[in-house]
Design a protein around this motif. Sequence first.
Motif, PDB file in Angstrom:
ATOM      1  N   UNK A 199       0.860  -1.436   0.324  1.00 15.35           N
ATOM      2  CA  UNK A 199      -0.157  -0.037   0.069  1.00 15.35           C
ATOM      3  C   UNK A 199       1.011   1.362   0.093  1.00 15.35           C
ATOM      4  N   UNK A 200      -0.001   2.651  -0.658  1.00 14.49           N
ATOM      5  CA  UNK A 200       1.226   3.241  -0.345  1.00 14.49           C
ATOM      6  C   UNK A 200       0.803   3.858   0.907  1.00 14.49           C
TER       7      UNK A 200
ATOM      8  N   UNK B 268      -4.409   2.359  14.113  1.00 13.71           N
ATOM      9  CA  UNK B 268      -4.296   1.319  12.484  1.00 13.71           C
ATOM     10  C   UNK B 268      -4.553  -0.004  13.795  1.00 13.71           C
ATOM     11  N   UNK B 269      -3.957  -0.415  14.646  1.00 14.63           N
ATOM     12  CA  UNK B 269      -4.626  -1.191  15.728  1.00 14.63           C
ATOM     13  C   UNK B 269      -6.038  -1.687  15.766  1.00 14.63           C
ATOM     14  N   UNK B 270      -6.674  -0.083  16.369  1.00 13.44           N
ATOM     15  CA  UNK B 270      -7.533  -0.315  17.074  1.00 13.44           C
ATOM     16  C   UNK B 270      -8.538  -0.086  16.230  1.00 13.44           C
ATOM     17  N   UNK B 271      -8.639   0.323  14.679  1.00 13.97           N
ATOM     18  CA  UNK B 271      -9.053   0.295  14.113  1.00 13.97           C
ATOM     19  C   UNK B 271      -9.282  -0.860  12.770  1.00 13.97           C
ATOM     20  N   UNK B 272      -8.352  -1.192  13.510  1.00  9.53           N
ATOM     21  CA  UNK B 272      -8.205  -3.234  12.183  1.00  9.53           C
ATOM     22  C   UNK B 272      -9.144  -4.275  13.627  1.00  9.53           C
ATOM     23  N   UNK B 273      -9.390  -3.961  15.098  1.00  8.40           N
ATOM     24  CA  UNK B 273      -9.781  -4.719  16.203  1.00  8.40           C
ATOM     25  C   UNK B 273      -8.562  -5.648  15.862  1.00  8.40           C
TER      26      UNK B 273
ATOM     27  N   UNK C  68      -1.985   3.935   5.457  1.00 10.66           N
ATOM     28  CA  UNK C  68      -0.891   2.234   4.435  1.00 10.66           C
ATOM     29  C   UNK C  68      -1.550   1.627   5.699  1.00 10.66           C
ATOM     30  N   UNK C  69      -0.828   0.765   6.822  1.00  3.70           N
ATOM     31  CA  UNK C  69      -0.737   0.370   7.474  1.00  3.70           C
ATOM     32  C   UNK C  69      -2.351  -0.749   7.849  1.00  3.70           C
TER      33      UNK C  69
END
Length: 1011
Positions: free
Chosen positions: A40-41, A233-238, A49-50
């Motif tokens: 990803x960019x 990013x981790x929170x957004x990805x659960x 990107x993550x």
Amino acid sequence: MAVDTQKLIIGVDVGGTNTDAVLLNPAKSGSEAVISSYKATTGADVTTGIEEAIRVLLKDANVQPSQVASLMIGTTHLINAVVERDASRLSKVAVLRLTSQGYLKYTPPFIDFPTDLKNIMNGYQGTLSGGVQIDGTLIAPVNEEEVLREAEAIKERGLRSVAVLGVYSPMDKKFAQEEHVRRVLQKALGEEVDIVCSKEIAGVGVLARENATILNASIMRFAKRTIRGFKRAMRGLQLTCPLYLTSSSGQLLSADEAARFPIQIFSSGPTNSIRGAAFLSSKRDSNESRFVVDIGGTTSDVGVLLPNGFPRLAGSVAEIGGVKVNFALPQVESIGLGGGSMIHVSKDNNSNTTKITIGPESVGQALRQKALCFGGDVLTSTDIMVAAGKAEMSGTDVKVPTVDEATIAAARLKMKRMLEDHIDRMKTSPEPCQILLVGGGAFLCPSELEGVASIEVPAFANVANAVGAAVAEIGAASEAVVDMVDREKALEDVKANVIDQAVARGAREGYVRIIEEEVAGLPYMEGKFKVAVKVAGPVDYERFLDGTPSGSEAIDAALGKDEDDEVYIEKKQWEVTDAVDSKPVIDVDHVNYRPDIDSERIWNVSETDAYYLSIGCYILGCAGGGTPYGPYLQARQMLREGGKIRIVDVDDLPDDMLAVPVAAMGSPVLAIERLGGSMILDAVKDLQEHMKTSFAAVLTAEIGGANGLSPMMLSSSRALNNFTLDADLMGRAFPAFQMSSLYIGANGDINHLLPAVISSGEGTTMTISKAKDSNAVDQLLRSAVMTMGFGAGIAARPAGKKELKEYGCLRSVSLAWRLGRAVCQARARGAITTVHDDLIREFGGPQAARKVFEGKITGIEQRLYGGRSQGTLVIEKLKDHEKENEEVGSGSSGALSDEEGPEKLWIPFVNENLVVEATYPSGEKRTLATVPDLIMVLDLLTGEAVGVPEYRYGLKVFVMVAAAHPLWTSTEHALAIAGPRAFGYDIDFKPCGTYTGVKSVIDEFGPARKE
């Protein structure tokens, strides 16, 4: 227990341009372990990107977030900020030094920083009372009022990053001065200001430790922003798994560790690319070293993959972004060449040629917005390759940019030459090498390169960094200083403790292995040993999948809530300067360089000369005398400020001239910590007052080590303003006052060397006018030096021209210069592997010097000789998988071949190397050389000397011996002064060769002497 295929791991590499991610099954190996990958960019806020990359990975593999056992992230984000000189990511730093008595006066902070980086980071410099001696005793206490005044100065300038450095702070166990200053500053400045103590960053070596501390302090705020982005990013990805960041060693750091010590992850990107390339290569069992070239969006990094699958480590000196630091790093060279590198084009109308400049600026993550091929207005490296038809970009918005053929050709040639030069700098021989090519910008590399035999692009090469992050392990390290009688128990205790540390940090219990173990005597500290252990082990995925610990909770606890927790959009700000760079020697043609010898046959020392002398003096130190790097920096600073250093031949001075022998006495470690001060100058002034006379010239008592350069500063236009003689009184380095060539002609009368004045540089001096014997002088001087903080300056009875011509080691300064030049020339040719041949030539040929061994340091033992304890360096022959080419260990210029050569060497030392003892495959033991002949240990990767303070496990070295000056070997009296029995060895001296003399630099490059 095998890891279940549902227990998966994610590796992510956050680059300046792209964010790569891989989902791996840890139960498999090689490319078969890769379940899915995505590029990803890199978003301007890091998080984008993550999130995109991991979300695609999980969706493609139909994997739930709860099935992810661990998230490992490696990033070049931090090192890119340094390489690009990006002022938006680097904070200005206030540097506060705890130092008294004039130490470090002539070596200001940032003295060996590249000028552009100094301009970005140099926020303020202050000096405080303080510092300790090498044994931890006090030089001066901390003055809190001074600290508070400095706090006000820092506050007025709005600085939020502070580096605190104390002289010998790593030895400061009792007073904790740096921590004391940090507490006072923190209270005065507030918790939002980052304050870094140097002792937490690196070990002894004041300038390199300060450099590392400044870099760490400058990058901390950006590092915290970056890690908070990972958390978002981790929170957004659960994802609730643990978050680790990969360090430069290839091991894992917790979020808290990475936030406090971001410098440890500076080289994680290159390390991950090397380990990832090894994991993915189709030739995983190759018994040859290969170069790994990782071309990303911002930089190209070159490292060396050894046959054991690990990176080649840097030598005794490492650099980060052009800045010297003193902790182990993989040997990786980075340049600003990547897919997003900006290209600047200029036309020379007179010659009708196109001039191309590439980088170091990069559009980075804005490639798809700014590059011409994506509709932008910035010409990048990617545009050149797309226009040339050598790269295909994905997306419907891609177009072939309009670039003229001359620009395309010039840019591609420039890229090719940049890569070739980059690879050449990493070579240890001119032989063609094999390349593993990885990274998203690999298309910039042509199919053929000069000096390269083959190029392999493994499967998933474009995400090798992410693979390397995913396969990293959890490590721990610990060391202790113990008494000799307790060392075995202490070793077991340290092993148990460090294994427990690794398990507590998340390693799988029962699978932690020891990867490095050392039990070494400590030079100059009788009866003390250092016990050090490093371990590594796989991540305990089972424990984390059970929900302990929670990755998100762990990160929150480490970083806390921050006002900057919202998305942070980066806007780069590059520092551009035309100032002279601060690297040692800039644009010097080492093959054709000529020193400045004027019509009066006076050698006017240049920066280049000083650099050559610093290398050569350390070689002649025979591991003692301390590194000349600090004195070299002082000399360079003085020369740049308009000062002068002048060297003359003894024959060119009047018959009635007097030259005063001078030196610093004490532990060589002082030369890397207690720099500067006035101890030698004070000694000379007191001697002049005592003798009621002045001296026309200064003569170094020993050419070896820091003492080879320090007297030149003393004779400079900024001090005594006289001359330095091209001579010394040892022809090397020796540890005792009476080991002077003038003493050889004194018929055993030590008073011939007196009077002598010794000075602390702190107001205490002592004059010795008469003594009953040499032992009395030696004992008195040693006691005085210990009282003066284990270091002092000494000036002894001046010598006249007639005496020096008979009993001086003439032209030893010329020899040091020639040895240093030989190393620089070998490096310029990319032929460090055969640098011993060049050094042998300068010593006078195979009859005068030879290489006797090549191997790896495996320990420092403590042995008893003549009733006293001495350190002993242990060097073992390289194993096949450690060799970097087939010629390693082969004979040339007197070197012994693998078949006939020894398997192991022991080199006892006091301040200097004393004996070379060898064991052969047959079991036979031989003594290969003894004092007074020169025994030199040199770094296999740089050709430079390795001194006692740099002896460390794992360093690859070669050993040379050279014939001593005949003054030391032609009589029994001389051998009694400095032969093997003088050091407690009941060995008859056997010369290793024949001394053939030294050609004077002044005679070669200057006018003929007037008769």
